[in-house]
Design a protein around this motif. Sequence first.
Motif, PDB file in Angstrom:
ATOM      1  N   PHE A   1     -13.220  -4.382   7.245  1.00 20.32           N
ATOM      2  CA  PHE A   1     -11.816  -4.165   6.890  1.00 20.32           C
ATOM      3  C   PHE A   1     -11.686  -3.024   5.894  1.00 20.32           C
ATOM      4  CE2 PHE A   1     -10.950  -8.773   8.027  1.00 20.32           C
ATOM      5  CZ  PHE A   1     -10.307  -8.434   9.192  1.00 20.32           C
ATOM      6  N   PHE A   2     -12.582  -3.010   4.934  1.00 24.82           N
ATOM      7  CA  PHE A   2     -12.473  -2.008   3.879  1.00 24.82           C
ATOM      8  C   PHE A   2     -12.646  -0.599   4.441  1.00 24.82           C
ATOM      9  CE2 PHE A   2     -13.895   0.418   0.208  1.00 24.82           C
ATOM     10  CZ  PHE A   2     -12.882   0.083  -0.676  1.00 24.82           C
ATOM     11  N   THR A   3     -13.651  -0.413   5.314  1.00 25.78           N
ATOM     12  CA  THR A   3     -13.836   0.930   5.888  1.00 25.78           C
ATOM     13  C   THR A   3     -12.675   1.296   6.802  1.00 25.78           C
ATOM     14  OG1 THR A   3     -15.436  -0.212   7.253  1.00 25.78           O
ATOM     15  CG2 THR A   3     -16.292   1.417   5.752  1.00 25.78           C
ATOM     16  N   ALA A   4     -12.111   0.283   7.495  1.00 28.72           N
ATOM     17  CA  ALA A   4     -10.936   0.571   8.323  1.00 28.72           C
ATOM     18  C   ALA A   4      -9.800   1.078   7.444  1.00 28.72           C
ATOM     19  CB  ALA A   4     -10.503  -0.677   9.084  1.00 28.72           C
ATOM     20  N   ALA A   5      -9.661   0.442   6.274  1.00 35.43           N
ATOM     21  CA  ALA A   5      -8.620   0.892   5.343  1.00 35.43           C
ATOM     22  C   ALA A   5      -8.871   2.337   4.909  1.00 35.43           C
ATOM     23  CB  ALA A   5      -8.572  -0.038   4.141  1.00 35.43           C
ATOM     24  N   CYS A   6     -10.144   2.679   4.699  1.00 36.40           N
ATOM     25  CA  CYS A   6     -10.472   4.063   4.315  1.00 36.40           C
ATOM     26  C   CYS A   6     -10.058   5.030   5.422  1.00 36.40           C
ATOM     27  CB  CYS A   6     -11.965   4.197   4.049  1.00 36.40           C
ATOM     28  SG  CYS A   6     -12.501   3.233   2.659  1.00 36.40           S
TER      29      CYS A   6
ATOM     30  N   LEU B   1      -5.735   8.967   7.616  1.00 37.68           N
ATOM     31  CA  LEU B   1      -4.603   9.204   8.512  1.00 37.68           C
ATOM     32  C   LEU B   1      -3.288   9.349   7.740  1.00 37.68           C
ATOM     33  CD1 LEU B   1      -5.252   6.683  11.394  1.00 37.68           C
ATOM     34  CD2 LEU B   1      -5.078   9.140  11.625  1.00 37.68           C
ATOM     35  N   GLU B   2      -3.354   9.308   6.429  1.00 40.38           N
ATOM     36  CA  GLU B   2      -2.181   9.377   5.549  1.00 40.38           C
ATOM     37  C   GLU B   2      -1.322   8.138   5.660  1.00 40.38           C
ATOM     38  OE1 GLU B   2       0.032  12.961   5.803  1.00 40.38           O
ATOM     39  OE2 GLU B   2      -1.741  14.232   5.720  1.00 40.38           O
ATOM     40  N   ALA B   3      -1.906   7.004   6.074  1.00 38.30           N
ATOM     41  CA  ALA B   3      -1.136   5.758   6.100  1.00 38.30           C
ATOM     42  C   ALA B   3      -1.550   4.949   4.886  1.00 38.30           C
ATOM     43  CB  ALA B   3      -1.402   5.005   7.385  1.00 38.30           C
ATOM     44  N   GLU B   4      -1.151   5.448   3.685  1.00 40.35           N
ATOM     45  CA  GLU B   4      -1.670   4.844   2.457  1.00 40.35           C
ATOM     46  C   GLU B   4      -1.195   3.418   2.275  1.00 40.35           C
ATOM     47  OE1 GLU B   4       0.165   7.649   2.350  1.00 40.35           O
ATOM     48  OE2 GLU B   4      -1.273   9.244   1.984  1.00 40.35           O
ATOM     49  N   PHE B   5       0.106   3.208   2.551  1.00 41.99           N
ATOM     50  CA  PHE B   5       0.653   1.881   2.306  1.00 41.99           C
ATOM     51  C   PHE B   5      -0.075   0.824   3.140  1.00 41.99           C
ATOM     52  CE2 PHE B   5       3.569  -1.572   3.329  1.00 41.99           C
ATOM     53  CZ  PHE B   5       3.862  -2.001   2.052  1.00 41.99           C
ATOM     54  N   LEU B   6      -0.253   1.149   4.441  1.00 41.16           N
ATOM     55  CA  LEU B   6      -0.914   0.189   5.334  1.00 41.16           C
ATOM     56  C   LEU B   6      -2.338  -0.073   4.875  1.00 41.16           C
ATOM     57  CD1 LEU B   6       0.333   1.272   8.841  1.00 41.16           C
ATOM     58  CD2 LEU B   6       0.942  -0.737   7.523  1.00 41.16           C
ATOM     59  N   ALA B   7      -3.018   0.993   4.430  1.00 42.77           N
ATOM     60  CA  ALA B   7      -4.400   0.829   3.988  1.00 42.77           C
ATOM     61  C   ALA B   7      -4.477  -0.108   2.799  1.00 42.77           C
ATOM     62  CB  ALA B   7      -4.984   2.194   3.632  1.00 42.77           C
TER      63      ALA B   7
ATOM     64  N   LEU C   1      -3.800  -3.597   3.838  1.00 46.97           N
ATOM     65  CA  LEU C   1      -4.959  -4.185   4.517  1.00 46.97           C
ATOM     66  C   LEU C   1      -5.959  -4.710   3.496  1.00 46.97           C
ATOM     67  CD1 LEU C   1      -6.265  -4.511   7.394  1.00 46.97           C
ATOM     68  CD2 LEU C   1      -7.592  -2.509   6.830  1.00 46.97           C
ATOM     69  N   VAL C   2      -6.219  -3.897   2.468  1.00 47.21           N
ATOM     70  CA  VAL C   2      -7.183  -4.318   1.457  1.00 47.21           C
ATOM     71  C   VAL C   2      -6.660  -5.545   0.708  1.00 47.21           C
ATOM     72  CG1 VAL C   2      -8.294  -3.661  -0.701  1.00 47.21           C
ATOM     73  CG2 VAL C   2      -8.212  -2.051   1.200  1.00 47.21           C
ATOM     74  N   LEU C   3      -5.366  -5.468   0.306  1.00 48.71           N
ATOM     75  CA  LEU C   3      -4.822  -6.578  -0.480  1.00 48.71           C
ATOM     76  C   LEU C   3      -4.764  -7.862   0.330  1.00 48.71           C
ATOM     77  CD1 LEU C   3      -1.884  -5.007  -2.492  1.00 48.71           C
ATOM     78  CD2 LEU C   3      -4.111  -5.746  -3.302  1.00 48.71           C
ATOM     79  N   VAL C   4      -4.235  -7.758   1.563  1.00 44.23           N
ATOM     80  CA  VAL C   4      -3.987  -8.974   2.330  1.00 44.23           C
ATOM     81  C   VAL C   4      -5.279  -9.498   2.952  1.00 44.23           C
ATOM     82  CG1 VAL C   4      -2.746  -9.944   4.273  1.00 44.23           C
ATOM     83  CG2 VAL C   4      -1.610  -8.340   2.752  1.00 44.23           C
ATOM     84  N   TYR C   5      -5.975  -8.633   3.667  1.00 42.54           N
ATOM     85  CA  TYR C   5      -7.147  -9.135   4.387  1.00 42.54           C
ATOM     86  C   TYR C   5      -8.340  -9.327   3.470  1.00 42.54           C
ATOM     87  CZ  TYR C   5      -5.258  -9.380   8.980  1.00 42.54           C
ATOM     88  OH  TYR C   5      -4.536  -9.775  10.054  1.00 42.54           O
TER      89      TYR C   5
ATOM     90  N   GLY D   1       1.637  18.066   8.612  1.00 42.51           N
ATOM     91  CA  GLY D   1       1.390  17.412   7.333  1.00 42.51           C
ATOM     92  C   GLY D   1       2.701  17.167   6.600  1.00 42.51           C
ATOM     93  N   HIS D   2       2.694  16.171   5.744  1.00 42.79           N
ATOM     94  CA  HIS D   2       3.924  15.847   5.035  1.00 42.79           C
ATOM     95  C   HIS D   2       3.918  16.487   3.657  1.00 42.79           C
ATOM     96  CE1 HIS D   2       5.252  13.200   8.136  1.00 42.79           C
ATOM     97  NE2 HIS D   2       4.085  12.561   8.110  1.00 42.79           N
ATOM     98  N   ALA D   3       5.133  16.614   3.114  1.00 43.93           N
ATOM     99  CA  ALA D   3       5.265  17.199   1.784  1.00 43.93           C
ATOM    100  C   ALA D   3       4.662  16.227   0.756  1.00 43.93           C
ATOM    101  CB  ALA D   3       6.740  17.452   1.484  1.00 43.93           C
ATOM    102  N   ALA D   4       4.437  16.757  -0.433  1.00 46.16           N
ATOM    103  CA  ALA D   4       3.753  15.954  -1.451  1.00 46.16           C
ATOM    104  C   ALA D   4       4.587  14.748  -1.876  1.00 46.16           C
ATOM    105  CB  ALA D   4       3.429  16.805  -2.662  1.00 46.16           C
ATOM    106  N   ASP D   5       5.932  14.881  -1.822  1.00 45.59           N
ATOM    107  CA  ASP D   5       6.755  13.766  -2.294  1.00 45.59           C
ATOM    108  C   ASP D   5       7.130  12.820  -1.160  1.00 45.59           C
ATOM    109  OD1 ASP D   5       8.317  15.506  -0.936  1.00 45.59           O
ATOM    110  OD2 ASP D   5      10.053  15.341  -2.289  1.00 45.59           O
ATOM    111  N   TYR D   6       6.475  12.960  -0.014  1.00 42.87           N
ATOM    112  CA  TYR D   6       6.784  12.105   1.146  1.00 42.87           C
ATOM    113  C   TYR D   6       6.294  10.694   0.875  1.00 42.87           C
ATOM    114  CZ  TYR D   6       6.625  10.383   5.938  1.00 42.87           C
ATOM    115  OH  TYR D   6       6.791   9.662   7.073  1.00 42.87           O
ATOM    116  N   SER D   7       7.202   9.732   1.033  1.00 45.35           N
ATOM    117  CA  SER D   7       6.780   8.362   0.730  1.00 45.35           C
ATOM    118  C   SER D   7       6.600   7.558   2.009  1.00 45.35           C
ATOM    119  CB  SER D   7       7.805   7.675  -0.166  1.00 45.35           C
ATOM    120  OG  SER D   7       7.511   6.309  -0.189  1.00 45.35           O
ATOM    121  N   ASN D   8       5.370   7.225   2.209  1.00 50.13           N
ATOM    122  CA  ASN D   8       4.970   6.385   3.317  1.00 50.13           C
ATOM    123  C   ASN D   8       5.679   5.040   3.301  1.00 50.13           C
ATOM    124  OD1 ASN D   8       3.019   5.290   5.131  1.00 50.13           O
ATOM    125  ND2 ASN D   8       1.807   7.039   4.455  1.00 50.13           N
ATOM    126  N   THR D   9       5.729   4.460   2.120  1.00 51.71           N
ATOM    127  CA  THR D   9       6.279   3.126   1.952  1.00 51.71           C
ATOM    128  C   THR D   9       7.757   3.104   2.292  1.00 51.71           C
ATOM    129  OG1 THR D   9       4.762   3.032   0.123  1.00 51.71           O
ATOM    130  CG2 THR D   9       6.258   1.193   0.361  1.00 51.71           C
TER     131      THR D   9
END
Lengths: 480, 201
Positions: free
Chosen positions: B39-44, B49-55, B58-62, B125-133
């Motif tokens: 799970f941890f490497t999947a989160a990495c 992939l720039e999916a920080e929130f999901l990563a 994943l770490v917190l929940v799983y 690529g997204h701008a620096a202030d792009y919020s995934n969440t």
Amino acid sequence: MTYPIPNLLPALPEIWVLGMACVILIVDLYAKPHRLVAYLLCQGTLVGAALLTLTGWSTGTETTFNNTFVHDRLSDLLKLTFYLIMFCVFAYSREYIRERGMYRAEYFVLGLFGLVGMMVMASANHLLTLYLGLELLSLCLYAMVAFQRDSSQATEAAMKYFVLGAVSSGMLLYGMSILYGLTGSLEIGVIKQTIAGAGSENVALTFGLVFIVVAIAFKFGIVPFHMWVPDVYHGAPTSVTVYVGTAPKVAAFALVMRLLVGGLEDLAVSWREMLVILSVLSMGLGNIVAIAQTNIKRMLAYSSVSHMGFFLLGVINATPNGYGSALFYVIVYAVMSLGAFGMVILLSRTGFEAERLDDFKGLNQRSPWYAMIMLLLMFSMAGVPPTVGFYAKLLVIQSVIQANMIWLAVIAVLFAVIGAYYYLRIVRLMYFEDAEDQSPIIAGTDMRVLLGINGLALLLIIPWVGVVIDLCGKAIQGLS
Amino acid sequence: MNFEQLLFYFFSTVLVAAAVMVITIRNPVKAALFLVLTFFTAACLWILLEAEFLAIALVLVYVGAVMVLFLFVVMMLDVNLVRLREGFAEYLPIGGIVAVLLVLEMAIILGPQRFGLGNFPEPAGHAADYSNTRELGRVLYTAYVYPFEIAAVILLVAIIAAIALALRRRKDSKYQDPRKQIRVEPAERLRIVKMPTEKRG
């Protein structure tokens, strides 16, 4: 950024059933001593949902919730069938679960949540909603199979059902993920447009299709993915078997229509071949193994396997006509199976399950009326005219002949004849053997009336059978 | 090969190796720990992939919640390893053949000619202030509100089913009802027995 509020009106029946399920859950806390309250509320919910669906009867295709939900004639017809079946399922269950200490509001609430899952499947226009609806239904079924906590048989059945169901859901998800990877969309309409013309040359699409067909076959219980069917039907309390064996089959038809027909009709050449193999295997194995069964629930389970093989004959044609006959077949099958398991419940009583074939011995001496109902049910399952089961078989075989697959039609008729043996064996036991057990048959009024209607309907619907077939045909035509 | 690709291959190798260890290692506790690593490497990979929130989710929940619970269950249950391995050798040939065939088919069909980098344009690529969440929350409550609600219903069903199946009120269990304790009357606890006074002997 603003977002328009989605039109909630088409989803009103779903919202109603879901809301009422939550209400029943809460009302039950305060109405514990009045046991009938949960049951009556539950039946009221179904009647209300039927009224809502009828008043909102669609004339065209309407989507909402950002195209994840579709409201068309097919979804309305399927939902009405669900309500009707669930109404009978709950009525048949009431006494049975009371006698076995399972009478708790959760039983009815889980049943209603399962209904919501089926309704979501019937109206799904998006792979995500389709999958979530299926999971909602399956979770409720797993829990209901295990509802008789002290029965190790039921727990084992639930465990098998859960593990195999989870594997098949994984298959479905994997197939869906390949579709998503190739088309870039989860919306069924968009998938159809994207793969239009690509046809069956695209091997990757076929690869994804295989997983989807396998998952659908699992949910229907089609050979060689039928292993769970006899064990679950046998192990589950009969009141749950009557649920598992009826409405979810109709819901799985929604899965076929939305996925295979709605999304992947361009791959029909590929999936037809797969379905032909599955259908022949199902009809063969189901009918032959059913002969060897001495337990009526297992026998009916194998009979369901063979019926699903017949049902596939309608889909194989891959024309609106064929789908219409398949829809008619699956609805008729659900009604027949409802009645047959209803009879098993009727003959059972506290501390006694009428599971053996021998328990039907001499039913005519005990009650000529119920013997006749069972006779009608068995004749209809065997496909003896003039019952409605005959028309159902006739229509699917006709559709196979239209597709120029005479050999398949011949095989189907042969297996239908083999199948008639074990249905008629029950008739013989009922009329030509002496009863071992002379105890009177006791049941609630609601169950007796409904079971009578259920059995007689198979015969008395004949003058109006054209109307029902027409309704099925129209529902399918509304799709394209 | 740039640094990002190097990271990708590193995490992918660890992920696959850990996943293989989960199913081959003998000790169930170690298997669960390898699952954590998976799970941890999947989160990495998701972070790449720039999916920080999901990563992070994943770490917190799983890793944080589910796997810890899982480890507790594994430790509490006395898993009989011998019975688990029963029939392993018997089913290995057919299972192995099916698995090898599947992997081969996947390699042939899902290879680079269909899912290669050339077939998919590189996402901008997204701008620096792009919020995934924020983006995730926006689609969850707008475009995907219907699936989101159904998922909520599934969780509700899970709660109801778990309670209905597991909650047992044993008739012989000896528990104290505080309500009864508080409302107790002196008469229920104390019995006054009238006795004639006796004379001193």
